[in-house]
Design a protein around this motif. Structure first.
Motif, PDB file in Angstrom:
ATOM      1  N   VAL A   1     -27.612  31.733 -83.361  1.00 23.16           N
ATOM      2  CA  VAL A   1     -28.109  30.712 -84.286  1.00 23.16           C
ATOM      3  C   VAL A   1     -27.166  29.507 -84.278  1.00 23.16           C
ATOM      4  CG1 VAL A   1     -29.288  32.387 -85.742  1.00 23.16           C
ATOM      5  CG2 VAL A   1     -26.924  31.791 -86.242  1.00 23.16           C
ATOM      6  N   LEU A   2     -27.722  28.365 -84.613  1.00 20.06           N
ATOM      7  CA  LEU A   2     -26.935  27.138 -84.629  1.00 20.06           C
ATOM      8  C   LEU A   2     -26.058  27.077 -85.870  1.00 20.06           C
ATOM      9  CD1 LEU A   2     -29.660  24.533 -83.590  1.00 20.06           C
ATOM     10  CD2 LEU A   2     -27.843  25.484 -82.160  1.00 20.06           C
ATOM     11  N   PRO A   3     -24.779  26.722 -85.716  1.00 19.67           N
ATOM     12  CA  PRO A   3     -23.915  26.557 -86.894  1.00 19.67           C
ATOM     13  C   PRO A   3     -24.249  25.255 -87.609  1.00 19.67           C
ATOM     14  CG  PRO A   3     -22.727  25.927 -84.916  1.00 19.67           C
ATOM     15  CD  PRO A   3     -24.069  26.442 -84.463  1.00 19.67           C
ATOM     16  N   ASP A   4     -23.882  25.199 -88.862  1.00 21.85           N
ATOM     17  CA  ASP A   4     -24.140  24.001 -89.666  1.00 21.85           C
ATOM     18  C   ASP A   4     -22.982  23.026 -89.485  1.00 21.85           C
ATOM     19  OD1 ASP A   4     -25.193  22.200 -91.411  1.00 21.85           O
ATOM     20  OD2 ASP A   4     -24.595  23.295 -93.220  1.00 21.85           O
ATOM     21  N   ASP A   5     -22.928  22.379 -88.321  1.00 18.55           N
ATOM     22  CA  ASP A   5     -21.897  21.378 -88.069  1.00 18.55           C
ATOM     23  C   ASP A   5     -22.473  20.318 -87.136  1.00 18.55           C
ATOM     24  OD1 ASP A   5     -21.869  22.400 -85.458  1.00 18.55           O
ATOM     25  OD2 ASP A   5     -20.116  23.655 -85.807  1.00 18.55           O
ATOM     26  N   ASP A   6     -21.617  19.426 -86.641  1.00 17.52           N
ATOM     27  CA  ASP A   6     -22.116  18.339 -85.786  1.00 17.52           C
ATOM     28  C   ASP A   6     -21.564  18.429 -84.365  1.00 17.52           C
ATOM     29  OD1 ASP A   6     -19.500  17.740 -86.303  1.00 17.52           O
ATOM     30  OD2 ASP A   6     -19.862  15.707 -87.062  1.00 17.52           O
ATOM     31  N   ALA A   7     -21.156  19.630 -83.945  1.00 20.42           N
ATOM     32  CA  ALA A   7     -20.605  19.788 -82.595  1.00 20.42           C
ATOM     33  C   ALA A   7     -21.669  19.486 -81.547  1.00 20.42           C
ATOM     34  CB  ALA A   7     -20.091  21.213 -82.411  1.00 20.42           C
ATOM     35  N   PRO A   8     -21.291  18.857 -80.430  1.00 26.32           N
ATOM     36  CA  PRO A   8     -22.251  18.651 -79.337  1.00 26.32           C
ATOM     37  C   PRO A   8     -22.791  19.998 -78.860  1.00 26.32           C
ATOM     38  CG  PRO A   8     -20.218  17.411 -78.959  1.00 26.32           C
ATOM     39  CD  PRO A   8     -19.950  18.313 -80.115  1.00 26.32           C
ATOM     40  N   LEU A   9     -24.049  19.996 -78.431  1.00 25.08           N
ATOM     41  CA  LEU A   9     -24.710  21.229 -78.025  1.00 25.08           C
ATOM     42  C   LEU A   9     -25.088  21.197 -76.556  1.00 25.08           C
ATOM     43  CD1 LEU A   9     -27.141  21.714 -81.053  1.00 25.08           C
ATOM     44  CD2 LEU A   9     -24.935  22.837 -80.675  1.00 25.08           C
ATOM     45  N   LEU A  10     -24.957  22.338 -75.922  1.00 24.39           N
ATOM     46  CA  LEU A  10     -25.385  22.524 -74.538  1.00 24.39           C
ATOM     47  C   LEU A  10     -26.279  23.757 -74.525  1.00 24.39           C
ATOM     48  CD1 LEU A  10     -25.221  21.793 -71.533  1.00 24.39           C
ATOM     49  CD2 LEU A  10     -23.080  23.084 -71.405  1.00 24.39           C
ATOM     50  N   LEU A  11     -27.588  23.549 -74.315  1.00 27.03           N
ATOM     51  CA  LEU A  11     -28.562  24.634 -74.341  1.00 27.03           C
ATOM     52  C   LEU A  11     -28.968  24.944 -72.907  1.00 27.03           C
ATOM     53  CD1 LEU A  11     -30.817  23.407 -77.303  1.00 27.03           C
ATOM     54  CD2 LEU A  11     -28.665  24.699 -77.392  1.00 27.03           C
ATOM     55  N   ILE A  12     -28.619  26.133 -72.429  1.00 26.21           N
ATOM     56  CA  ILE A  12     -28.812  26.501 -71.031  1.00 26.21           C
ATOM     57  C   ILE A  12     -29.744  27.706 -70.963  1.00 26.21           C
ATOM     58  CG2 ILE A  12     -27.676  27.215 -68.901  1.00 26.21           C
ATOM     59  CD1 ILE A  12     -25.096  26.005 -69.951  1.00 26.21           C
ATOM     60  N   SER A  13     -30.827  27.580 -70.198  1.00 27.26           N
ATOM     61  CA  SER A  13     -31.779  28.683 -70.121  1.00 27.26           C
ATOM     62  C   SER A  13     -32.342  28.792 -68.713  1.00 27.26           C
ATOM     63  CB  SER A  13     -32.926  28.479 -71.117  1.00 27.26           C
ATOM     64  OG  SER A  13     -33.619  27.265 -70.872  1.00 27.26           O
TER      65      SER A  13
ATOM     66  N   VAL B   1     -27.047  16.363 -77.433  1.00 25.78           N
ATOM     67  CA  VAL B   1     -27.615  17.635 -76.995  1.00 25.78           C
ATOM     68  C   VAL B   1     -27.926  17.531 -75.510  1.00 25.78           C
ATOM     69  CG1 VAL B   1     -29.454  19.335 -77.291  1.00 25.78           C
ATOM     70  CG2 VAL B   1     -28.682  17.994 -79.264  1.00 25.78           C
ATOM     71  N   SER B   2     -27.399  18.453 -74.726  1.00 28.37           N
ATOM     72  CA  SER B   2     -27.732  18.542 -73.307  1.00 28.37           C
ATOM     73  C   SER B   2     -28.570  19.795 -73.095  1.00 28.37           C
ATOM     74  CB  SER B   2     -26.471  18.609 -72.440  1.00 28.37           C
ATOM     75  OG  SER B   2     -25.718  17.415 -72.558  1.00 28.37           O
ATOM     76  N   VAL B   3     -29.720  19.630 -72.444  1.00 23.90           N
ATOM     77  CA  VAL B   3     -30.646  20.739 -72.214  1.00 23.90           C
ATOM     78  C   VAL B   3     -30.712  21.000 -70.721  1.00 23.90           C
ATOM     79  CG1 VAL B   3     -33.010  21.560 -72.484  1.00 23.90           C
ATOM     80  CG2 VAL B   3     -31.985  20.090 -74.246  1.00 23.90           C
ATOM     81  N   LEU B   4     -30.398  22.220 -70.318  1.00 24.90           N
ATOM     82  CA  LEU B   4     -30.422  22.618 -68.906  1.00 24.90           C
ATOM     83  C   LEU B   4     -31.363  23.798 -68.764  1.00 24.90           C
ATOM     84  CD1 LEU B   4     -27.623  21.140 -69.362  1.00 24.90           C
ATOM     85  CD2 LEU B   4     -26.779  22.492 -67.464  1.00 24.90           C
ATOM     86  N   HIS B   5     -32.308  23.687 -67.833  1.00 24.99           N
ATOM     87  CA  HIS B   5     -33.236  24.792 -67.612  1.00 24.99           C
ATOM     88  C   HIS B   5     -33.439  25.008 -66.125  1.00 24.99           C
ATOM     89  CE1 HIS B   5     -36.398  27.677 -68.462  1.00 24.99           C
ATOM     90  NE2 HIS B   5     -37.104  27.114 -67.504  1.00 24.99           N
TER      91      HIS B   5
END
Length: 391
Positions: free
Chosen positions: A250-262, A286-290
């Motif tokens: 789950v996503l934390p409640d903060d403002d850290a940059p996200l990298l979603l890799i699937s 947010v960086s999304v990699l698929h």
């Protein structure tokens, strides 16, 4: 914490037990299912049992937990047990079932190790088991409490409001019911079906939509007996037996940059996260990699692009083993996923979901790029053979 006596006994016997733990867990499951065939038929994933995956995961978890009592690492223990506790909660596991496991696990230990299991050795490993079990029982009790249900009372009936193809072999189901609870983006629920041979089999599916009030959505890919049964037999207006959502990706409640890799159907928890970020107007990078076999097999392909477009500081990279007649360009790449050219901001939190070899490769690449191990999170569809591995 283990007693001093048990700690020294476990330290002395861990090499022998660790070397035999695979044989122990295989025999444990066989003996338990002989005595309680209903567990294999109606609770455990019999596909994973046939392939040996569940036995390997249990062996790794026990050995890792025991080792961590000798060199304490609370964060590592939390990582290993949180996954197990959430999976147990999603199956409705109750404390009394740990007694059944204890009985047949220790029968297997005695049978495999024979005379080496002295009363002192048996007492020490009994202490390890109950420390692990009682920790899990407490974690599961908290999960049930937070979900507002009694221990084990996680099942409900929902109705399929919509069925929609997301690729040639992948279908999403919108589920509706009375007062469906909300969930955290990235969580999953269990689905139970009664198969033609009478077995009640259970599988977990990530919620692939934002936690909007009213409905849930899961996405099912044709693979395995339960998913195939669902795709062939469940349509609009039908009902399904499902659980309250659980899961710790789950996503934390903060403002850290996200990298979603699937990769492949591993896109589903990422879809839920992205939909939540878009609905809440989240401004973070947010960086999304698929990665996928081909554009035609990429479930939620168009929806993914729309969600990324809605986020002001999101970028997307996609890799396909087969591009067909299309030329690479504009975030559309040929071959397998490669982090080499992907910008990763300091403090990035990475979230991974897909086949285990894919995730392990991505994890190695992230570590090489300076992402902290504690900032790499993952979801495994099936027995978790990652968590017990060395950090």
């Amino acid at each position: 914490m283990l007693s001093a006596t048990a700690t020294e006994t476990v330290r002395a016997t861990l090499p022998a037990v660790g070397a035999a733990i695979g044989d122990i867990t295989a025999l444990f499951y066989r003996r338990m299912f002989e005595a309680h065939p209903e567990l294999e038929r109606d609770l455990f994933n019999r596909g994973n049992q046939r392939q040996g995956q569940q036995q390997q995961a249990l062996a790794g978890a026990i050995a890792a937990f025991a080792a961590l009592q000798l060199e304490p690492d609370p964060a590592r223990v939390e990582l290993i047990l949180s996954r197990i506790a959430n999976k147990h909660a999603s199956l409705g596991i109750e404390p009394a079932q740990y007694e059944i496991v204890h009985t047949y696990l220790f029968q297997a230990i005695a049978e495999v190790l024979g005379a080496a299991v002295t009363p002192e050795v048996a007492a020490a490993w009994d202490e390890v088991y109950w420390l692990m079990a009682e920790t899990l029982i407490a974690m599961e009790a908290e999960l049930y409490r937070a979900a507002g249900v009694a221990p084990g009372a996680v099942w409900r009936t929902v109705r399929v409001r919509e069925r929609r193809y997301e690729s040639a072999d992948t279908v999403s189901f919108v589920l509706t019911g009375d007062a469906l609870p909300t969930f955290a983006p990235g969580q999953y629920l269990s689905v139970a079906v009664r198969l033609p041979d009478g077995a009640r089999q259970i599988r977990q599916y990530s919620l692939s939509s934002a936690p909007a009030a009213g409905d849930w959505r899961i996405t099912v890919k044709r693979a395995g007996e339960v998913s195939n049964f669902v795709l062939d037999n469940v349509f609009e207006g039908d009902t399904l037996q499902v659980t309250t959502p659980f899961g710790d990706l789950v996503l934390p409640d903060d403002d850290a940059p996200l990298l979603l890799i699937s990769a492949g159907i591993g896109c589903t928890p990422m879809m839920g996260m992205l939909a939540h970020l878009a609905d809440t107007g989240d401004p973070r990078p947010v960086s999304v990699l698929h990665a996928d076999r081909a554009l035609s097999s990429h479930a939620h392909r168009a929806e993914l692009a729309e969600l990324v477009e809605r986020l002001p500081y999101a970028v997307m990279h996609r890799w396909y083993e087969e591009l067909g007649s299309r030329a690479p360009g504009a975030g559309l790449l040929a071959g397998r996923a490669d982090l080499g050219e992907v910008a990763i901001a300091a403090g990035t939190r990475a979230y991974l979901c897909g086949p285990l070899p894919f995730m392990l490769g991505m994890r190695r690449a992230l570590l090489e790029r300076g992402v902290a191990a504690a900032d790499i999170h993952y979801e495994v569809f099936g027995p978790d053979s990652w968590a017990p591995a060395p950090a």
